[in-house]
Design an enzyme around this catalytic site. Structure first.
Site, PDB file in Angstrom:
ATOM      1  N   CYS A  84       0.816  -1.225   0.000  1.00 24.73           N
ATOM      2  CA  CYS A  84       0.000   0.000   0.000  1.00 24.73           C
ATOM      3  C   CYS A  84       0.844   1.266   0.000  1.00 24.73           C
ATOM      4  CB  CYS A  84      -0.958  -0.023   1.180  1.00 24.73           C
ATOM      5  SG  CYS A  84      -1.983  -1.500   1.177  1.00 24.73           S
ATOM      6  N   CYS A 210     -13.380  -0.131   8.157  1.00 24.90           N
ATOM      7  CA  CYS A 210     -12.514  -0.587   7.064  1.00 24.90           C
ATOM      8  C   CYS A 210     -12.654   0.324   5.851  1.00 24.90           C
ATOM      9  CB  CYS A 210     -12.891  -2.003   6.653  1.00 24.90           C
ATOM     10  SG  CYS A 210     -12.873  -3.193   8.014  1.00 24.90           S
ATOM     11  N   LYS A 331     -10.285   5.841   4.322  1.00 26.22           N
ATOM     12  CA  LYS A 331     -11.583   5.388   4.808  1.00 26.22           C
ATOM     13  C   LYS A 331     -12.736   5.867   3.909  1.00 26.22           C
ATOM     14  CE  LYS A 331     -14.777   3.848   7.255  1.00 26.22           C
ATOM     15  NZ  LYS A 331     -15.345   3.257   6.053  1.00 26.22           N
ATOM     16  N   HIS A 335      -9.100   3.845  -1.400  1.00 26.14           N
ATOM     17  CA  HIS A 335      -7.759   3.265  -1.306  1.00 26.14           C
ATOM     18  C   HIS A 335      -7.457   2.401  -2.526  1.00 26.14           C
ATOM     19  CE1 HIS A 335      -4.122   1.740   0.265  1.00 26.14           C
ATOM     20  NE2 HIS A 335      -4.570   0.757   1.012  1.00 26.14           N
TER      21      HIS A 335
END
Lengths: 388, 135
Positions: A84, A210, A331, A335
């Site tokens: 990431c 998540c 969030k 992402h």
């Protein structure tokens, strides 16, 4: 110290895109070119991030593919993969390339598609994400990425008394921020009770703790300090720290302190001759609500153990003492793995210029970005500030 | 961390250089093998070519205790593809001076509770992971 300047920034909306990777990246790159007022012929190199295209789309050797699409075929182009933190390490190397004098103008950015647009369902994508866990000593336990950050967060809760309500406040804040960001994947007004009602993914994380699977791209043009004044709106890169920690996570000295973030932040602040107290705002890697709490402490923005209470008290909200993730963060903003790191650099650039639109913070001149990879074993921390 | 580790006393039973193969063989025979650094004293629960904390190549294979304390834990309700069950607990267990990630079977455990090695689970490719149970 000015290590480099960002003179152009662009990103797609993060969300769901049917577009192929090169076209998605092209949208961000062209926006960065237009923002800087340069053409492809001015670009000397491409530092490009994509974490999982081989696994998700059977698409590799992407650096020359996307370079060809945006008119810079022929320049040295390389792809980075650090989970990431993929495009943050691409950006770090772009900064070093102009700082060293090797190149004048470098395009840094990344692209990823993680939604069902690639033809994979949640269990399949969960398995691909888990490939960042140790292949022999973690994956066979059945751990997932929500699980990895749950393990960190549970220990933080045990040590410091962080609660599920604290976590929910992070989700509520970042979703509220996302409503003001037109590039965000999500953004909605939810309350703490809504968040605490959601299904458990990996305890203590519920659905609202998540970040989503997102598609998107981001790109920035990086130039040397000397060259920056010939552009209209440079924003300086004052420090970039990059540190790693031991994998697997069980072998880390104290897993939940995320030592790589502390080391990278120390490097970035030292290069910038500044401290955490001087940061006007922060974009941190909130892949899960607990991760934002750990990051806020590791960056020194919040005292150790206080990340949860500070979020609950609104001290990290847009109008708080240290606004964290005013963009909505991972969030709510989303992402798209390989686009996330330079997406944060786009956000810092726009906030410091005063161009962030409806989620613009008042009078911010200096901010910090924190992008982590895997179990935080890769962390890149960047300090940017208004050019003087 | 507290606890004692058993240092190799049974000669050939412990591989001189710990590799993945040796770690798996140990696990399949009810043992947890780790490495102790002769330079800095760090004890790790998985094989490395050099100490991850000081870089020394002076690593001694050690047999870790098979009972330990839950360092942290979570229950995974959304598993990856290839895992059929859901709602299973994954733990990091402090075994002596090292830690290992493991699957838990039996009653739910919290941080600080004692657990013991109960065997191993295998993923779809046959790779084993330690399996613990409450004491």
């Amino acid at each position: 110290m000015v290590r480099a300047s960002v003179v152009g920034a662009g990103m797609t909306k993060f969300g769901v895109h049917a577009t192929p990777l090169q076209e998605l990246f092209g949208e961000a790159a062209m926006a960065a070119f237009d923002d800087a007022g340069v053409g492809p012929g001015d670009v000397d190199a491409l530092h490009f991030g994509n974490a999982m295209g081989g696994q998700t789309e059977n698409d590799t050797h992407l650096a020359p593919k996307v370079a060809s699409h945006v008119g810079i075929a022929g320049v040295p182009a390389q792809r980075y993969e650090d989970a990431c933190a993929t495009s943050a390490t691409a950006f770090k190397n772009a900064v070093e390339a102009v700082e060293s004098g090797r190149h004048d103008v470098v395009l840094a950015g990344g692209v990823e598609r993680c939604t069902p647009q690639v033809g994979l369902d949640t269990p399949e994508m969960t398995r691909i994400f888990a490939s960042a866990s140790h292949r022999q000593y973690e994956q066979p336990t059945g751990i997932t990425f929500p699980g990895v950050f749950a393990l960190f967060t549970k220990r933080h809760m045990y040590e410091h008394g962080t609660t599920e309500e604290h976590l929910a406040h992070v989700a509520v804040k970042n979703h509220a921020n996302g409503t003001r960001n037109e590039k965000a994947h999500f953004g909605k007004h939810v309350d703490v009770e809504d968040a605490l009602d959601g299904p458990v993914i990996a305890d203590p994380f519920r659905l609202m703790d998540c970040c989503p699977f997102s598609d998107g791209a981001s790109a920035v043009l990086v130039v040397s300090d000397e060259y920056a004044d010939s552009f209209d709106a440079p924003v300086d890169v004052a420090g970039v720290g990059h540190a790693t920690d031991v994998v697997p996570m069980a072998d880390k000295a104290t897993p939940h302190v995320t030592q790589a973030a502390r080391d990278a932040a120390g490097q970035a602040y030292e290069q910038a001759d500044t401290t955490a107290d001087a940061m006007g705002f922060a974009e941190v890697h909130d892949c899960f609500t607990g991760a934002e709490i750990l990051a806020s402490e590791a960056l020194g923005l919040v005292p150790d153990g206080e990340g949860g209470p500070w979020a609950a008290e609104g001290r990290t909200a847009m109008e708080g003492e240290i606004p964290i993730n005013s963009s909505g963060g991972l969030k709510a903003k989303g992402h798209p793995i390989g686009a996330t790191g330079t997406g944060q650099i786009v956000e810092l650039t726009e906030q410091i210029r005063g161009d962030a639109g409806a989620h613009q913070l008042a009078g911010v001149e200096r901010g910090v970005a924190h992008n982590l990879g895997g179990d935080a074993a890769t962390t890149v921390v960047t300090v940017m500030e208004a050019r003087t | 961390m507290s606890g004692e580790r058993e240092v190799a006393t049974d000669g050939g039973a412990l591989p001189e250089t710990l590799t993945y193969e040796g770690w798996c063989d140990g696990l399949k025979n009810g043992r947890l093998f780790g490495q102790a650094c002769r330079e800095c004293g760090h004890v790790g629960g998985t094989p490395k070519a050099a100490c991850p904390h000081c870089g020394s190549r002076g690593l001694e294979t050690v047999s870790l205790p098979t009972t330990g304390e839950v360092y942290t834990e979570t229950t995974v309700n959304v598993p990856p593809a290839g895992v059929e069950e859901r709602g299973y607990q994954v733990v990091i267990v402090a075994v002596g001076d090292a830690r290992v990630m493991a699957r838990l079977e039996g009653e739910h455990v919290d941080i600080g509770e004692e657990v013991r090695l109960a065997g191993y689970v295998s993923d779809e490719g046959g790779a084993p992971a330690p399996l613990f149970e409450p004491v």
